[in-house]
Design an enzyme around this catalytic site. Structure first.
Site, PDB file in Angstrom:
ATOM      1  CG  ASP A   8      77.612  45.983  63.499  1.00  0.00           C
ATOM      2  OD1 ASP A   8      77.679  44.804  63.067  1.00  0.00           O
ATOM      3  OD2 ASP A   8      76.684  46.381  64.224  1.00  0.00           O
ATOM      4  CB  CYS A  65      74.748  45.360  61.510  1.00  0.00           C
ATOM      5  SG  CYS A  65      73.005  45.606  61.156  1.00  0.00           S
ATOM      6  CB  THR A  67      69.087  42.812  62.954  1.00  0.00           C
ATOM      7  OG1 THR A  67      69.384  44.219  62.931  1.00  0.00           O
ATOM      8  CG2 THR A  67      69.033  42.333  64.400  1.00  0.00           C
ATOM      9  CG  HIS A  98      60.027  44.057  41.085  1.00  0.00           C
ATOM     10  ND1 HIS A  98      58.793  43.627  41.527  1.00  0.00           N
ATOM     11  CD2 HIS A  98      60.331  43.276  40.012  1.00  0.00           C
ATOM     12  CE1 HIS A  98      58.364  42.642  40.752  1.00  0.00           C
ATOM     13  NE2 HIS A  98      59.283  42.401  39.832  1.00  0.00           N
ATOM     14  CG  HIS A 133      59.743  47.366  38.198  1.00  0.00           C
ATOM     15  ND1 HIS A 133      58.781  47.123  39.147  1.00  0.00           N
ATOM     16  CD2 HIS A 133      59.717  46.302  37.359  1.00  0.00           C
ATOM     17  CE1 HIS A 133      58.208  45.950  38.904  1.00  0.00           C
ATOM     18  NE2 HIS A 133      58.762  45.434  37.816  1.00  0.00           N
TER      19      HIS A 133
HETATM   20  C1  RB5 Z   1      74.907  45.406  67.610  1.00  0.00           C
HETATM   21  O1  RB5 Z   1      74.789  44.770  68.841  1.00  0.00           O
HETATM   22  C2  RB5 Z   1      73.599  45.363  66.865  1.00  0.00           C
HETATM   23  O2  RB5 Z   1      72.697  46.229  67.457  1.00  0.00           O
HETATM   24  C3  RB5 Z   1      73.806  45.705  65.409  1.00  0.00           C
HETATM   25  O3  RB5 Z   1      74.713  44.808  64.850  1.00  0.00           O
HETATM   26  C4  RB5 Z   1      72.592  45.652  64.533  1.00  0.00           C
HETATM   27  O4  RB5 Z   1      71.877  44.489  64.704  1.00  0.00           O
HETATM   28  C5  RB5 Z   1      71.727  46.842  64.554  1.00  0.00           C
HETATM   29  O5  RB5 Z   1      70.731  46.944  63.849  1.00  0.00           O
END
Ligand code: RB5
Length: 151
Positions: A8, A65, A67, A98, A133
């Site tokens: 993203d 993304c 996080t 694993h 596994h």
């Molecule tokens: C976008 O702002 C953010 O929410 C997305 O990149 C991600 O971290 C979602 O899990």
């Protein structure tokens, strides 16, 4: 190895850096977007990558993304996808050995580009160990099929 990759807006820049690495070592990949830093919704990018990996069209997927959490939650909704959210080298190796993880999720706001590249290199280069596994992964498949899996 064929890799499907997507991000993203939060992961766009890191995706471009990982693509450069894939190119430099001759790993074939397809970029499923996004193509700039305009705000988008991560499930729209997780889904095609997860589906292509689950269908066997691609061997592995990489999703980035902010996080890595949203991408990993979305990708793991697809049967056959084992998406691992990884931000360290130990886990990158262990989840291949694993869990036979077939999709790697990372958070570009969590990990620097140098470290992320190391994580990706290890994850791409580590083989599944099989054995006990494999039995555990088969139990995950049973859950996907709605089977009674309780020990
Ligand atoms: C976008 O702002 C953010 O929410 C997305 O990149 C991600 O971290 C979602 O899990």
């Amino acid at each position: 190895m064929k890799v499907a990759i997507a991000a993203d807006h939060g992961g766009y820049t890191l995706k471009e850096e990982i693509k450069q690495y894939l190119e430099s070592v001759g790993i074939e990949y397809q970029d499923f977007g996004c193509h700039n830093e305009d705000s988008v919704d991560y499930p729209d990018y997780a889904l095609p990558v997860a589906e292509k990996v689950a269908q066997g069209e691609f061997d592995r997927g990489i999703l980035i993304c902010g996080t890595g959490i949203g991408m990993s939650i979305a990708a793991n909704k697809i049967d056959g996808v084992r998406c691992a959210l990884v931000h360290d080298c130990f886990t990158a190796k262990a989840t291949r050995e694993h869990n036979d993880s077939n999709v790697l999720a990372m958070g570009a706001r969590v990990i620097g580009p140098g470290h992320a590249l190391e994580v990706a290199k290890i994850w791409l280069g580590t083989e599944f160990e099989g054995g006990r596994h494999q039995r555990r992964i088969e139990k995950i498949h049973l859950i996907e099929k709605g089977g009674n899996n309780r020990a």
